[in-house]
Every structure is written in structure tokens, then in C-alpha cells.
Design a protein around this motif. Sequence first.
Motif, mmCIF file in Angstrom:
data_model
loop_
_atom_site.group_PDB
_atom_site.id
_atom_site.type_symbol
_atom_site.label_atom_id
_atom_site.label_comp_id
_atom_site.label_asym_id
_atom_site.label_seq_id
_atom_site.Cartn_x
_atom_site.Cartn_y
_atom_site.Cartn_z
ATOM 1 N N UNK A 1 0.759 -0.880 0.123
ATOM 2 C CA UNK A 1 -0.238 0.021 0.012
ATOM 3 C C UNK A 1 1.163 1.347 -0.089
ATOM 4 N N UNK A 2 0.687 2.345 -0.681
ATOM 5 C CA UNK A 2 1.330 3.970 -0.338
ATOM 6 C C UNK A 2 0.682 4.902 0.098
ATOM 7 N N UNK A 3 0.864 5.760 0.857
ATOM 8 C CA UNK A 3 0.628 7.036 0.897
ATOM 9 C C UNK A 3 1.280 8.024 1.208
ATOM 10 N N UNK A 4 0.813 8.902 -0.104
ATOM 11 C CA UNK A 4 1.376 10.407 0.030
ATOM 12 C C UNK A 4 0.805 11.420 1.041
ATOM 13 N N UNK A 5 1.776 12.505 1.067
ATOM 14 C CA UNK A 5 0.614 13.454 2.102
ATOM 15 C C UNK A 5 -0.081 14.350 1.944
ATOM 16 N N UNK B 1 -3.671 3.840 -0.202
ATOM 17 C CA UNK B 1 -4.186 3.363 -1.227
ATOM 18 C C UNK B 1 -3.321 2.126 -0.965
ATOM 19 N N UNK B 2 -4.240 1.473 -1.873
ATOM 20 C CA UNK B 2 -3.601 -0.484 -1.937
ATOM 21 C C UNK B 2 -2.967 0.020 -3.638
ATOM 22 N N UNK C 1 4.738 8.606 -5.677
ATOM 23 C CA UNK C 1 5.561 9.255 -4.620
ATOM 24 C C UNK C 1 4.655 9.305 -3.401
ATOM 25 N N UNK C 2 4.943 8.456 -2.856
ATOM 26 C CA UNK C 2 4.261 8.508 -1.316
ATOM 27 C C UNK C 2 5.150 7.863 -0.514
ATOM 28 N N UNK C 3 5.233 6.631 0.605
ATOM 29 C CA UNK C 3 5.527 6.509 1.850
ATOM 30 C C UNK C 3 4.900 4.911 1.473
ATOM 31 N N UNK C 4 5.693 4.364 1.160
ATOM 32 C CA UNK C 4 5.047 2.587 0.667
ATOM 33 C C UNK C 4 5.133 1.184 1.456
ATOM 34 N N UNK C 5 4.142 1.015 1.758
ATOM 35 C CA UNK C 5 3.965 -0.417 3.471
ATOM 36 C C UNK C 5 3.573 -1.520 2.888
ATOM 37 N N UNK C 6 4.375 -2.049 3.205
ATOM 38 C CA UNK C 6 4.398 -3.424 3.071
ATOM 39 C C UNK C 6 3.566 -4.342 4.292
#
Length: 122
Positions: A35-39, A44-45, A88-93
Motif C-alpha cells: 500500500x502507499x500513502x502520499x501526504x 491506498x492499495x 511519490x509516497x511512503x510504501x508500506x508492506x
Amino acid sequence: QVQLVESGGGLVQAGDSLRLSCAASVRTLFPMGWFRQAPGKEREFVAAIDCHGTTSYSNSVKGRFTILRDKDKNTLMMQMMGLKPADTAVYHCAVRSGSCTISYFSTSWDTWGRGTQVTVSS
């Protein structure tokens, strides 16, 4: 409980490629995903792989990103090509324990890594 550690993020230019990795502390056969999360935006998936090896991608990355799973090494990877500033985002596993199917909703996943930053400049 499994612990997840992401790596591989960085600062790249539009059109470049990156390979993200997620190391799990124990072997798991449950679905794993990114998943990723932008500022200022919700998480989001991006992509996931279920117990049987079936993969799923968001429309925004389909054809550019490839998710891979090395069960022997307890590692989830994602090859990202043709990167765009919108990536561009933080990508989470994440791991979805107790299930064999993929969910597009972050609330359905119970174990998360701290994330790795991906920044794509134009």
C-alpha cells in the motif's frame, strides 16, 4: 506476530525504476501486499499476492509494477518501472493474516511495516 521491514525506496526521476523489498521475520503463506500513502491522502492499495500466488494491481500501476514473492526467503518484492511523480509516497508492506484472499481495503490487513519513502521528481 510477523514483523515486516521495507527497503529499496529512494529519490528518482520520472521514468526511472526501483525495486522495493519487504523482509518478514517469519515465513508466512498469508496474502502479502503493498500500500502507499502520499501526504494528505489516505493509504491506498497498490498490489498484492494471495496464498495461491495470484496477483492483483491497482489500475494506476498495472503494467508498470510487478509484485513477486520469495517464500523461501520470506521476502516480498515489487519491481516498479516507468515511475511518475504521482507515485511519490511512503510504501508500506502488509500481511493479511487468517485469510487467503486479497482485500483492497487497508483496514482488512493486520500487520504493517513502517514503510519506505519513494520520491519521483519530474
